[in-house]
Write an enzyme that holds these catalytic residues in place. Structure first.
Site, short mmCIF file in Angstrom:
data_model
loop_
_atom_site.label_atom_id
_atom_site.label_comp_id
_atom_site.label_asym_id
_atom_site.label_seq_id
_atom_site.Cartn_x
_atom_site.Cartn_y
_atom_site.Cartn_z
N HIS A 27 2.05 9.79 -3.98
CA HIS A 27 2.13 8.51 -3.27
C HIS A 27 1.06 8.43 -2.17
O HIS A 27 0.30 7.46 -2.10
CB HIS A 27 3.52 8.36 -2.66
CG HIS A 27 3.72 7.10 -1.89
ND1 HIS A 27 4.41 6.02 -2.41
CD2 HIS A 27 3.35 6.73 -0.63
CE1 HIS A 27 4.42 5.04 -1.51
NE2 HIS A 27 3.79 5.45 -0.42
N GLU A 28 0.99 9.46 -1.34
CA GLU A 28 0.01 9.44 -0.24
C GLU A 28 -1.41 9.61 -0.76
O GLU A 28 -2.35 8.99 -0.23
CB GLU A 28 0.34 10.54 0.78
CG GLU A 28 1.69 10.36 1.47
CD GLU A 28 1.83 9.02 2.18
OE1 GLU A 28 0.81 8.46 2.64
OE2 GLU A 28 2.96 8.51 2.25
N HIS A 31 -2.75 6.26 -1.83
CA HIS A 31 -3.25 5.47 -0.70
C HIS A 31 -4.66 5.93 -0.31
O HIS A 31 -5.57 5.12 -0.13
CB HIS A 31 -2.34 5.67 0.52
CG HIS A 31 -1.02 4.96 0.43
ND1 HIS A 31 -0.89 3.64 0.07
CD2 HIS A 31 0.25 5.39 0.71
CE1 HIS A 31 0.39 3.29 0.11
NE2 HIS A 31 1.09 4.34 0.49
#
Length: 202
Positions: A27-28, A31
């Site tokens: 997820h990170e 980004h």
């Protein structure tokens, strides 16, 4: 709670913990990678364009994960001035999108891999964990990706949300909201999970 699994079912604890670490890391990374590709060097400068979990996990968020079964990673630093309105939107959406893609991949593997109880348990855990993360992060309230997506769509509202995030009590208010809204959030998670399973033919 996740820690209770350690004494009752160590294998289940390892599966769930690994799924959570994997999901938060991807997820990170999503980004960071998206921001980097769109021209913002900030995530790379902070060493976040990597799949190394150590670079993304937050000590308190990880502790909360073990105790309460939910937690958070360290937010990826970005510079919206390098991204513009729509770049910021795509960077914000990249995390939840990555979780939905992992959930779909887990569903496809569940359908086509030779079945075993262990494989099914692992893949279902990965699938459900990533759906929870995707839905949770898309809630349009401060500190979550959904608020930044909403802020990019409605810039005047985005400024207000950013100001709220800067307040020291914002985290407590967001946690209270999530506790109060557990049932509707759970219903949405269930609906998305049924959609994913239906999409892969399960």
């Amino acid at each position: 709670m996740l820690l209770s699994l350690l004494s009752t079912s160590p294998v289940a604890f390892v599966i769930v913990a690994a799924a959570l670490v994997l999901s938060l890391t991807v997820h990170e990374f999503a980004h960071a990678w998206t921001a980097d590709r769109l021209g913002d060097p900030t995530p790379r400068r902070f060493g976040r364009v990597t799949l190394n979990p150590v670079r993304h996990l937050d000590p308190f968020g990880t502790l909360l994960l073990l105790i309460a079964g939910f937690g958070f990673a360290r937010p990826v630093p970005i510079n919206p001035n390098n991204l513009g309105r729509w770049g910021t939107l795509w960077v914000s959406a990249a995390g939840p999108i990555s979780n939905l893609l992992i959930a779909l991949l887990a569903g496809l593997l569940l359908r086509f891999l030779p079945y075993s109880d262990f494989t099914a348990a692992v893949l279902l855990t990965i699938l459900s964990t990533n759906i929870v993360l995707a839905v949770f992060n898309l809630i349009p309230i401060p500190l979550l990706d959904g608020s930044r997506i909403l802020g990019a769509l409605v810039p005047s509202l985005g400024r207000s949300l950013a100001q709220f995030e800067a307040q020291p009590f914002s985290f407590v208010i967001v946690m209270l909201f999530i506790l109060i809204a557990q049932r509707p959030i759970g219903n949405i998670i269930g609906s998305v999970q049924r959609w994913v399973l239906g999409a892969v033919g399960i």
